[in-house]
Scaffold this active site. Structure first.
Site, mmCIF file in Angstrom:
data_model
loop_
_atom_site.group_PDB
_atom_site.id
_atom_site.type_symbol
_atom_site.label_atom_id
_atom_site.label_comp_id
_atom_site.label_asym_id
_atom_site.label_seq_id
_atom_site.Cartn_x
_atom_site.Cartn_y
_atom_site.Cartn_z
ATOM 1 N N GLY A 1 1.844 2.263 10.727
ATOM 2 C CA GLY A 1 2.755 3.392 10.556
ATOM 3 C C GLY A 1 3.393 3.862 11.860
ATOM 4 N N SER B 1 2.968 -2.134 10.532
ATOM 5 C CA SER B 1 4.420 -2.077 10.754
ATOM 6 C C SER B 1 5.116 -3.406 10.490
ATOM 7 C CB SER B 1 4.731 -1.558 12.172
ATOM 8 O OG SER B 1 4.234 -0.239 12.320
ATOM 9 N N HIS C 1 -9.795 0.823 4.606
ATOM 10 C CA HIS C 1 -8.496 1.021 5.269
ATOM 11 C C HIS C 1 -8.697 1.956 6.459
ATOM 12 C CE1 HIS C 1 -4.388 2.275 6.057
ATOM 13 N NE2 HIS C 1 -4.024 1.151 5.467
ATOM 14 N N ASN D 1 0.857 -1.189 0.000
ATOM 15 C CA ASN D 1 0.000 0.000 0.000
ATOM 16 C C ASN D 1 0.892 1.238 0.000
ATOM 17 O OD1 ASN D 1 -1.863 2.005 0.402
ATOM 18 N ND2 ASN D 1 -2.357 1.428 2.515
ATOM 19 N N GLU E 1 -5.793 -5.219 10.630
ATOM 20 C CA GLU E 1 -4.824 -4.144 10.807
ATOM 21 C C GLU E 1 -5.155 -3.352 12.067
ATOM 22 O OE1 GLU E 1 -2.735 -3.020 7.032
ATOM 23 O OE2 GLU E 1 -4.613 -1.952 6.909
ATOM 24 N N GLY F 1 2.614 -1.164 4.400
ATOM 25 C CA GLY F 1 2.598 0.251 4.058
ATOM 26 C C GLY F 1 4.015 0.764 3.863
ATOM 27 N N LYS G 1 0.044 4.246 -0.385
ATOM 28 C CA LYS G 1 -0.637 5.408 0.209
ATOM 29 C C LYS G 1 -0.445 6.648 -0.682
ATOM 30 C CE LYS G 1 0.123 3.331 4.695
ATOM 31 N NZ LYS G 1 -0.148 3.415 6.099
ATOM 32 N N GLU H 1 -7.055 4.349 7.607
ATOM 33 C CA GLU H 1 -6.852 5.788 7.370
ATOM 34 C C GLU H 1 -8.097 6.403 6.747
ATOM 35 O OE1 GLU H 1 -3.108 5.264 5.375
ATOM 36 O OE2 GLU H 1 -2.230 4.713 7.312
HETATM 37 C C1 PEP Z 1 -1.058 -0.099 5.850
HETATM 38 O O1 PEP Z 1 -0.988 0.921 5.219
HETATM 39 O O2 PEP Z 1 -2.029 -0.853 5.674
HETATM 40 C C2 PEP Z 1 -0.002 -0.428 6.810
HETATM 41 C C3 PEP Z 1 -0.068 -1.568 7.454
HETATM 42 O O3 PEP Z 1 1.000 0.492 6.990
HETATM 43 P P1 PEP Z 1 2.415 0.238 7.748
HETATM 44 O O4 PEP Z 1 2.985 -1.044 7.209
HETATM 45 O O5 PEP Z 1 3.250 1.428 7.403
HETATM 46 O O6 PEP Z 1 2.114 0.129 9.197
#
Ligand code: PEP
Length: 266
Positions: free
Chosen positions: A177, A217, A99, A11, A171, A238, A13, A101
């Protein structure tokens, strides 16, 4: 032994220039991690889908092209939105839905997530449905309740004739993040509970066929341990997906975990 083909999504983003997105796609396609043993999808920003798709096509890559969102109506007066037929024109085959976000920054409610989920599945695309609890919800002991509410609300009444077209991404919002990761045990437990919800919504066979992936993460250093857990069928990545080498290492960890689980068929 599982017959589920692991899934890893990158992703991207709201990151990268067009040139940077093409360069990253080219680097990944050059060392193509997608195979019968692993499904891999890239989720660039809408405005980079065309260029990234062309790059993957030129390289004859097995990497799938995904979109980070969609609108559930096919056309009409929805300023700023992008429809599923428009995504289809760009050879998009997977869409992220719900998602965190979008749920927590943009304020997308469960009912809109549900309409998107159904529209993506009805259109024959792969729906990557994201669910997960906030830190407050976790601390209040609501992790399972939130995951169940989000999964049920999105999937209630949704036809799932091909379970391989649904990927549920667990998630935890507090892990996205932030550099904090759920423990492999926590992820395994949340996935098992989500699979039980799927079994209740559909049936046991369908639930066994749906991929449930972890996001939050995931890095090259922790991917293998997370993916080695039974019921953790890959990851949504991400930050670490913006680095070609790191993302390829995460894909290798997903392939390795599958081999260790003893699966022989996709
Ligand atoms: C995501 O965007 O779904 C995500 C898990 O981000 P990150 O890996 O940066 O935590």
């Amino acid at each position: 032994m599982t017959t589920r083909r692991p899934f890893v999504g990158g992703n991207w983003k709201m990151n990268l220039t067009r040139e940077g997105a093409v360069a990253l796609a080219r680097a990944l396609a050059g060392d193509d991690p997608a195979s019968e043993a692993l499904e891999v999808a890239l989720f660039p920003a809408f405005v980079h889908l065309d260029a990234v798709g062309a790059t993957l096509a030129l390289a004859r890559s097995g990497l799938a092209l995904g979109a980070q969102d969609c609108y559930p109506e096919p056309d009409g007066a929805f300023t700023g939105e992008v429809s599923i037929p428009m995504l289809g024109d760009l050879s998009v085959s997977a869409v992220l839905v719900g998602h965190s976000e979008r749920r927590h920054i943009i304020g997308e409610p469960d009912d809109l997530v549900a309409r998107k989920c159904r529209a993506v599945l009805d259109a024959g695309l792969t729906c990557v449905l994201c669910v997960g609890e906030t830190l407050d919800e976790r601390q209040a002991g609501l992790t399972d309740a939130v995951n169940e509410r989000q999964a049920r609300s999105a999937l209630q009444g949704a036809d799932l004739d091909d379970p391989s077209r649904l990927v549920v991404a667990y998630e935890p919002v507090w892990a996205i993040g932030t550099g904090r990761t759920a423990t492999p045990e926590d992820a395994q437990e949340a996935h098992a509970r989500l699979r039980a919800v799927l079994s209740d919504l559909y049936d046991a066979d369908t639930a066994e066929s749906v991929r449930i992936i972890y996001g939050g993460s995931v890095k090259p250093g922790n991917a293998a341990e997370l993916f080695s857990r039974p019921g953790v069928d890959g990851g949504l990545i991400g930050g670490a997906s913006l680095d070609a080498r790191g993302f390829l290492d995460i894909c290798a960890a997903a392939r390795g975990a599958r081999a260790a689980h003893g699966a022989t068929t996709p």
